[in-house]
Design a protein around this motif. Structure first.
Motif, PDB file in Angstrom:
ATOM      1  N   MET A   1       0.835  -1.203   0.000  1.00  0.00           N
ATOM      2  CA  MET A   1       0.000   0.000   0.000  1.00  0.00           C
ATOM      3  C   MET A   1       0.869   1.251   0.000  1.00  0.00           C
ATOM      4  N   ASP A   2       0.507   2.270  -0.790  1.00  0.00           N
ATOM      5  CA  ASP A   2       1.232   3.546  -0.769  1.00  0.00           C
ATOM      6  C   ASP A   2       0.883   4.308   0.501  1.00  0.00           C
ATOM      7  N   ALA A   3       1.802   5.190   0.910  1.00  0.00           N
ATOM      8  CA  ALA A   3       1.592   5.952   2.149  1.00  0.00           C
ATOM      9  C   ALA A   3       0.787   7.224   1.939  1.00  0.00           C
ATOM     10  N   ASP A   4       0.498   7.572   0.688  1.00  0.00           N
ATOM     11  CA  ASP A   4       0.026   8.940   0.398  1.00  0.00           C
ATOM     12  C   ASP A   4      -1.488   9.094   0.295  1.00  0.00           C
ATOM     13  N   PHE A   5      -2.246   8.095   0.778  1.00  0.00           N
ATOM     14  CA  PHE A   5      -3.709   8.131   0.765  1.00  0.00           C
ATOM     15  C   PHE A   5      -4.316   7.980  -0.630  1.00  0.00           C
ATOM     16  N   SER A   6      -3.486   7.596  -1.613  1.00  0.00           N
ATOM     17  CA  SER A   6      -4.065   7.275  -2.920  1.00  0.00           C
ATOM     18  C   SER A   6      -4.845   5.965  -2.831  1.00  0.00           C
ATOM     19  N   HIS A   7      -4.471   5.148  -1.857  1.00  0.00           N
ATOM     20  CA  HIS A   7      -5.113   3.844  -1.683  1.00  0.00           C
ATOM     21  C   HIS A   7      -6.014   3.891  -0.450  1.00  0.00           C
TER      22      HIS A   7
ATOM     23  N   ASP B   1      -5.360  11.334  -5.998  1.00  0.00           N
ATOM     24  CA  ASP B   1      -3.988  11.837  -5.995  1.00  0.00           C
ATOM     25  C   ASP B   1      -3.538  12.107  -4.562  1.00  0.00           C
ATOM     26  N   ARG B   2      -2.232  12.038  -4.336  1.00  0.00           N
ATOM     27  CA  ARG B   2      -1.685  12.124  -2.980  1.00  0.00           C
ATOM     28  C   ARG B   2      -2.220  13.338  -2.222  1.00  0.00           C
ATOM     29  N   HIS B   3      -2.463  13.142  -0.911  1.00  0.00           N
ATOM     30  CA  HIS B   3      -2.969  14.223  -0.063  1.00  0.00           C
ATOM     31  C   HIS B   3      -1.920  15.317   0.072  1.00  0.00           C
TER      32      HIS B   3
END
Ligand SMILES: Nc1nc2c(ncn2[C@@H]2O[C@H](COP(=O)(O)OP(=O)(O)OP(=O)(O)O)[C@@H](O)[C@H]2O)c(=O)[nH]1
Ligand SMILES: [Mg+2]
Length: 245
Positions: free
Chosen positions: A91-97, A206-208
């Motif tokens: 999982m990506d850390a940037d809230f895209s997921h 897209d990333r937060h």
């Protein structure tokens, strides 16, 4: 309930990592989390250590420098296997997921080798992404499908759940992708092992906050990889442990 480890690679994700970990536990409280931080200059590693101190379900692997997403996952997978984890999530850390999808992934995984959160299996479901990134991603998936024979619509997504037995059959030290191409390579190896890849629709946002790590080098690696995989397959050099196809 089977054991589950969520692996999150981080590089400069200071503002995202703590709220993301909290949301993961809200959705799947039984999970454990492993963060692989590459000595982020913005101090993400310090925040991760604080998280690990206050929650025994969180572990941090600190690496000395930025070494790529693929190598981070490889190290994470080895730890997951050594700790006996049954399901291993990327999982990506940037809230895209969106962590809300985690439950659905875990519900589907018993019947498949890998479950992927797909941006393209239900039309195109991305929010706030620059059109250039969207076109690049759609073209990349088309290109990868044509060369590798993969049947999935989103070949590069980084939101996925593996069943332990798939990872056990792969010699992770001989996986060649260092960065984002890793996602393509793992899909290919899963298919070649004869496992099914199940796509479930996600809405990719897209990333937060923070910045992208995408670069020309990373794109080039992904462009060349499908040909390398085909050649390796042709010559029986795919990184499977002994007694695999
Ligand atoms: N440990 C580690 N993590 C990385 C590295 N490169 C990227 N990441 C992390 O991998 C995840 C995906 O990277 P992003 O920069 O979001 O890549 P992306 O989603 O393709 O790009 P954006 O659209 O800008 O979000 C994030 O959690 C990053 O922090 C790396 O070299 N090492
Ligand atoms: Mg991202």
């Amino acid at each position: 309930m089977k054991s589950c480890l969520v692996i999150i690679p981080t590089y400069n994700e200071r503002d995202n990592i703590a709220p993301l970990v909290a949301e993961i536990f809200q959705n799947i409280p039984q999970a454990k989390v492993l963060i692989v931080d590459d000595n982020s200059p913005d101090g993400t590693g310090v925040i991760c250590d604080q998280l690990a101190k206050t929650n025994r379900r969180v572990q941090v692997l600190h690496r000395a420098a930025k070494m790529g997403l693929g190598t981070a996952y490889r190290e994470g997978f080895k730890i997951a296997l050594s700790r006996g984890m049954e399901y291993i999530i990327e999982m990506d850390a940037d809230f895209s997921h969106d962590p809300v999808v985690l439950k659905k992934m875990l519900a589907e995984i018993p019947d498949h080798g890998v479950v992927i959160g797909s941006r393209f299996c239900n039309g195109v479901s991305v929010v706030n992404w620059p059109i250039r990134r969207l076109i690049l991603s759609l073209l990349a998936s088309y290109y990868v499908r044509k060369i590798t024979g993969l049947k999935i619509s989103d070949t590069t997504t980084g939101y996925k759940c593996f069943k332990r037995e798939v990872l056990e059959k792969i010699d992770l030290d001989r996986v060649i992708s260092e960065d984002y191409a890793f996602q393509i390579e793992m899909n290919y190896l899963t298919m070649k092992l004869g496992y099914t890849i199940q796509e479930i629709p996600i809405i990719f946002v897209d990333r937060h906050s923070g910045t992208s790590k995408m670069s020309t080098g990373i794109i080039n690696e992904a462009l060349i990889l499908p040909w390398k995989l085909r050649l390796r397959s042709l010559f029986g050099r795919l990184p499977f442990k002994k007694n695999q196809p």
